[in-house]
Design a protein around this motif. Structure first.
Motif, mmCIF file in Angstrom:
data_model
loop_
_atom_site.group_PDB
_atom_site.id
_atom_site.type_symbol
_atom_site.label_atom_id
_atom_site.label_comp_id
_atom_site.label_asym_id
_atom_site.label_seq_id
_atom_site.Cartn_x
_atom_site.Cartn_y
_atom_site.Cartn_z
ATOM 1 N N PRO A 2 14.977 -2.377 23.782
ATOM 2 C CA PRO A 2 13.530 -2.957 24.240
ATOM 3 C C PRO A 2 12.630 -2.291 25.126
ATOM 4 C CG PRO A 2 15.400 -4.416 25.036
ATOM 5 C CD PRO A 2 15.886 -3.183 24.107
ATOM 6 N N HIS A 3 13.392 -1.463 26.054
ATOM 7 C CA HIS A 3 12.676 -0.747 27.390
ATOM 8 C C HIS A 3 12.125 0.506 26.797
ATOM 9 C CE1 HIS A 3 13.654 -3.842 30.173
ATOM 10 N NE2 HIS A 3 15.051 -3.753 29.862
ATOM 11 N N SER A 4 12.592 1.045 25.353
ATOM 12 C CA SER A 4 11.872 2.209 25.070
ATOM 13 C C SER A 4 10.536 1.997 24.485
ATOM 14 C CB SER A 4 12.706 2.741 23.794
ATOM 15 O OG SER A 4 12.919 1.846 22.722
ATOM 16 N N ILE A 5 9.678 2.970 24.099
ATOM 17 C CA ILE A 5 8.379 2.938 23.767
ATOM 18 C C ILE A 5 8.505 3.627 22.486
ATOM 19 C CG2 ILE A 5 5.986 3.641 23.919
ATOM 20 C CD1 ILE A 5 7.142 1.745 26.098
ATOM 21 N N VAL A 6 8.420 2.723 21.287
ATOM 22 C CA VAL A 6 8.574 3.113 20.040
ATOM 23 C C VAL A 6 7.103 3.181 19.214
ATOM 24 C CG1 VAL A 6 9.612 2.597 17.569
ATOM 25 C CG2 VAL A 6 10.903 1.987 19.793
ATOM 26 N N ILE A 7 6.819 4.534 18.474
ATOM 27 C CA ILE A 7 5.579 4.575 17.872
ATOM 28 C C ILE A 7 5.950 5.145 16.528
ATOM 29 C CG2 ILE A 7 3.737 6.207 17.908
ATOM 30 C CD1 ILE A 7 4.161 6.575 21.076
ATOM 31 N N SER A 8 5.316 4.439 15.687
ATOM 32 C CA SER A 8 5.439 4.622 14.330
ATOM 33 C C SER A 8 4.210 5.270 13.662
ATOM 34 C CB SER A 8 5.406 3.204 13.201
ATOM 35 O OG SER A 8 5.468 3.573 11.847
ATOM 36 N N TYR A 9 4.509 6.525 13.077
ATOM 37 C CA TYR A 9 3.349 7.435 12.740
ATOM 38 C C TYR A 9 3.308 7.499 11.295
ATOM 39 C CZ TYR A 9 0.226 11.373 13.022
ATOM 40 O OH TYR A 9 -1.056 12.347 12.903
ATOM 41 N N GLN A 10 2.200 6.963 10.557
ATOM 42 C CA GLN A 10 2.236 7.079 9.150
ATOM 43 C C GLN A 10 0.935 7.414 8.628
ATOM 44 O OE1 GLN A 10 3.867 2.633 9.261
ATOM 45 N NE2 GLN A 10 4.720 3.333 7.345
ATOM 46 N N GLY A 11 1.076 7.829 7.399
ATOM 47 C CA GLY A 11 -0.324 8.102 6.421
ATOM 48 C C GLY A 11 -0.559 6.852 5.560
ATOM 49 N N ASP A 12 -1.774 7.070 4.921
ATOM 50 C CA ASP A 12 -2.056 5.927 4.230
ATOM 51 C C ASP A 12 -1.283 5.738 2.672
ATOM 52 O OD1 ASP A 12 -4.568 7.305 2.116
ATOM 53 O OD2 ASP A 12 -3.529 8.543 3.577
ATOM 54 N N GLY A 13 -0.891 6.576 2.286
ATOM 55 C CA GLY A 13 0.224 6.449 0.959
ATOM 56 C C GLY A 13 1.417 6.038 1.335
ATOM 57 N N ASP A 14 1.808 6.296 2.745
ATOM 58 C CA ASP A 14 3.171 5.679 3.363
ATOM 59 C C ASP A 14 3.061 4.380 3.531
ATOM 60 O OD1 ASP A 14 6.030 6.552 4.416
ATOM 61 O OD2 ASP A 14 5.089 5.574 6.107
ATOM 62 N N LEU A 15 1.978 3.924 4.603
ATOM 63 C CA LEU A 15 1.842 2.736 5.158
ATOM 64 C C LEU A 15 1.061 1.706 4.169
ATOM 65 C CD1 LEU A 15 0.768 1.784 8.374
ATOM 66 C CD2 LEU A 15 -0.703 0.939 6.616
ATOM 67 N N SER A 16 0.322 2.014 3.293
ATOM 68 C CA SER A 16 -0.534 1.153 2.568
ATOM 69 C C SER A 16 -0.129 0.986 1.268
ATOM 70 C CB SER A 16 -1.888 1.355 2.445
ATOM 71 O OG SER A 16 -2.146 2.679 1.967
ATOM 72 N N ALA A 17 0.832 1.830 0.688
ATOM 73 C CA ALA A 17 1.294 1.326 -0.528
ATOM 74 C C ALA A 17 2.834 1.112 -0.630
ATOM 75 C CB ALA A 17 1.267 2.678 -1.583
ATOM 76 N N ILE A 18 3.694 1.950 -0.649
ATOM 77 C CA ILE A 18 5.087 1.474 -0.668
ATOM 78 C C ILE A 18 5.565 0.720 0.641
ATOM 79 C CG2 ILE A 18 5.977 3.701 0.416
ATOM 80 C CD1 ILE A 18 8.591 3.518 -1.417
ATOM 81 N N GLY A 19 4.889 1.070 1.679
ATOM 82 C CA GLY A 19 5.160 0.405 2.967
ATOM 83 C C GLY A 19 4.456 -0.593 3.457
ATOM 84 N N SER A 20 3.613 -1.308 2.409
ATOM 85 C CA SER A 20 2.663 -2.484 2.723
ATOM 86 C C SER A 20 3.353 -3.640 3.128
ATOM 87 C CB SER A 20 1.804 -2.538 1.595
ATOM 88 O OG SER A 20 2.673 -2.959 0.460
ATOM 89 N N ALA A 21 4.699 -3.797 2.548
ATOM 90 C CA ALA A 21 5.465 -5.126 3.029
ATOM 91 C C ALA A 21 5.949 -4.981 4.485
ATOM 92 C CB ALA A 21 6.481 -5.274 2.137
ATOM 93 N N GLU A 22 6.221 -3.715 4.781
ATOM 94 C CA GLU A 22 6.793 -3.308 5.950
ATOM 95 C C GLU A 22 5.942 -3.580 7.140
ATOM 96 O OE1 GLU A 22 7.880 -2.083 3.356
ATOM 97 O OE2 GLU A 22 10.073 -2.201 3.542
#
Length: 488
Positions: free
Chosen positions: A101-121
């Motif tokens: 929890p004390h780490s800084i976590v950054i998720s870096y994604q493209g639109d096909g990755d985030l808005s298609a197969i990753g939309s639920a996540e």
């Protein structure tokens, strides 16, 4: 004089410290990234790297790389790096943040990755208000795989899968992910920025830093959508692609703050430690007052390490057999895993499960080389027989072992377990007869653990009694077979 002139200059822009000195993705060209000239990812990387430097969080940062053009981000950022499966970066980021929890976590994604197969996540991570930062690079196309239409592709935009242009009637409307996520109560900050000109880039840098800073302050979920040029797939020059972001993309995806609750949010409390290992059985309801000290009894067993594959048809009790074995191992204080695999049919479809029971930590729930195969029918035997480890066991539900399946390097117990169960009162108890034989062979689990697991998983009193008899019958059948071998 030259020294005096040089001293009058101050370096105001340089390579971010968070970047590696050299990029070792390839032996050649270690001074440059793999991105195409004019690609927006390079600019986004620089802005994110600058934010990490300015906030002094390099040693605390974990970057989640996606599948897509930015898949090699871990070659560039000198931080903690995790490579996620396609679309799963928010789920991986959630796990990383909750476990550290004390780490800084950054998720870096493209639109096909985030808005298609990753939309639920991304939807559920945002709805939970996970204290992570998401950089969402939107270039309105699947770039890495050749230019297919993405959920963010504009109406009328041509791609390899929409050669006549995207149609609302056929492909639907472009997804505005920022607006969609902003309808949720949990996100603290969402902004859409662009890379269409220097003014937009300057604002994008400020937004990215704020999104990361929100996490440093513990405020919750932040997402920055970055409208980015893709000259190669758009088939434009780098300059024209940048103008297209500003003059065309922005009409569908207007820039600006979509959601900002930073002033009203208080830092999220960091969750306390989870239950201690010894507390987990009680939380799962598997501790009984009348139960003997099974873990102590189990410590007397040497090298318990079962890799069991149970296979048959749906309806034969394949999964229940594996569950009881795993539950009994858990009850005995061992490390266990149970992984089911089955077809869509309720009955007569294929069904199998992987079971691990060990005194040592389990590295994977998959059982690809079992030391025990429980084959409840001939198709399952033929499918998995060759995978059994030399010296292992094959327990087969059949009158005789097929001659073309015989192996000299494994032990075989072939009996009509269905008939044995039928003699007890119900042929459906064949799975428990086979489990009894397996338990007798291994000798690795105390009877008290098996009885406790059976009581938890079998709710019907009739079946509990019948399954107990079936387990005992399976043990007896194995002993009888051994006695016959000795007599011969």
């Amino acid at each position: 004089m030259s020294n005096q002139v040089e001293s009058d200059y101050e370096v105001v822009h340089s390579k971010a410290k968070v970047f590696y000195e050299t990029y070792e993705r390839k032996e050649e060209l270690q001074h440059q990234t793999h991105y195409c000239p004019g690609c927006g990812h390079g600019i986004a990387h620089k802005m994110l790297a600058r934010a990490i430097d300015e906030l002094g969080i390099q040693d605390r940062t974990v970057l989640i790389s996606p599948v897509g053009c930015s898949v090699f981000a871990y070659h560039y950022f000198d931080v903690g790096n995790i490579q996620a499966a396609h679309g799963r970066a928010p789920a991986v980021a959630t796990a990383a943040k909750r476990s550290h929890p004390h780490s800084i976590v950054i998720s870096y994604q493209g639109d096909g990755d985030l808005s298609a197969i990753g939309s639920a996540e991304i939807l559920h991570a945002a709805n939970r208000g996970e204290n992570i930062t998401v950089i969402f690079v939107n270039n309105a196309i699947y770039s890495m795989t050749g230019g297919q239409a993405a959920p963010t592709t504009l109406l009328g935009q041509k791609s390899t899968t929409t050669p006549l242009g995207r149609s609302a009637a056929n492909e639907g409307y472009p997804l505005r992910m920022s607006e969609l996520l902003a309808t949720l109560d949990a996100p603290v900050y969402i902004e859409r920025v662009g890379l269409g000109d220097n003014k937009q880039i300057a604002q994008a840098a400020r937004a990215i830093k704020k999104a990361v800073e929100n996490q440093v302050q513990g405020l919750g979920f932040s997402l920055i959508e970055v409208l980015a040029p893709c000259p190669t797939i758009w088939k434009m020059s780098a300059v024209d692609a940048q103008h297209w972001v500003r003059d065309v993309m922005e009409k569908t995806y207007p820039l600006g703050v979509v959601c900002d609750r930073t002033k009203e949010r208080q830092p999220r409390a960091i969750a306390g430690p989870g239950p201690r290992l010894e507390e987990i059985p009680a939380l799962l309801g598997i501790v009984h007052d009348d139960q003997p000290d099974v873990p102590s009894a189990c410590r007397e067993i040497d090298d318990v390490d079962l890799h069991v594959r149970v296979a048959g048809f749906g309806g034969q009790g394949v999964l229940l057999l594996g569950e009881i074995l795993a539950e009994a191992g858990l009850d005995a204080g061992l490390e266990v895993s149970w992984l089911p695999s089955y077809g869509p049919e309720m009955r007569s479809g294929t069904s199998n499960c992987h079971v691990r029971v060990s005194k040592n930590p389990i590295d994977s729930p998959l059982v690809t080389v079992p030391n025990f195969l429980v084959a409840m029918n001939e198709p399952s035997l033929r499918k998995f027989d060759l995978s059994v480890k030399p010296g292992g066991w094959v327990i087969y539900n059949g009158d005789a072992f097929p001659a073309d399946c015989e192996r000299d390097d494994v032990n075989v117990l072939a009996l009509n377990f269905t008939r044995a169960a039928d003699e007890l009162g119900d042929p459906r108890a064949a799975n428990m007869v086979m489990l009894g034989a397996l338990l007798e062979i291994t000798g690795g689990l105390p009877q008290a653990s098996i009885d406790a697991a059976l009581r938890r998983l079998v709710k019907s009193e009739r079946w509990y009694q019948l399954d107990g008899l079936a387990l005992a019958r399976g043990r007896a059948l194995y002993r009888e077979s051994r006695n016959k071998e000795v007599a011969q």
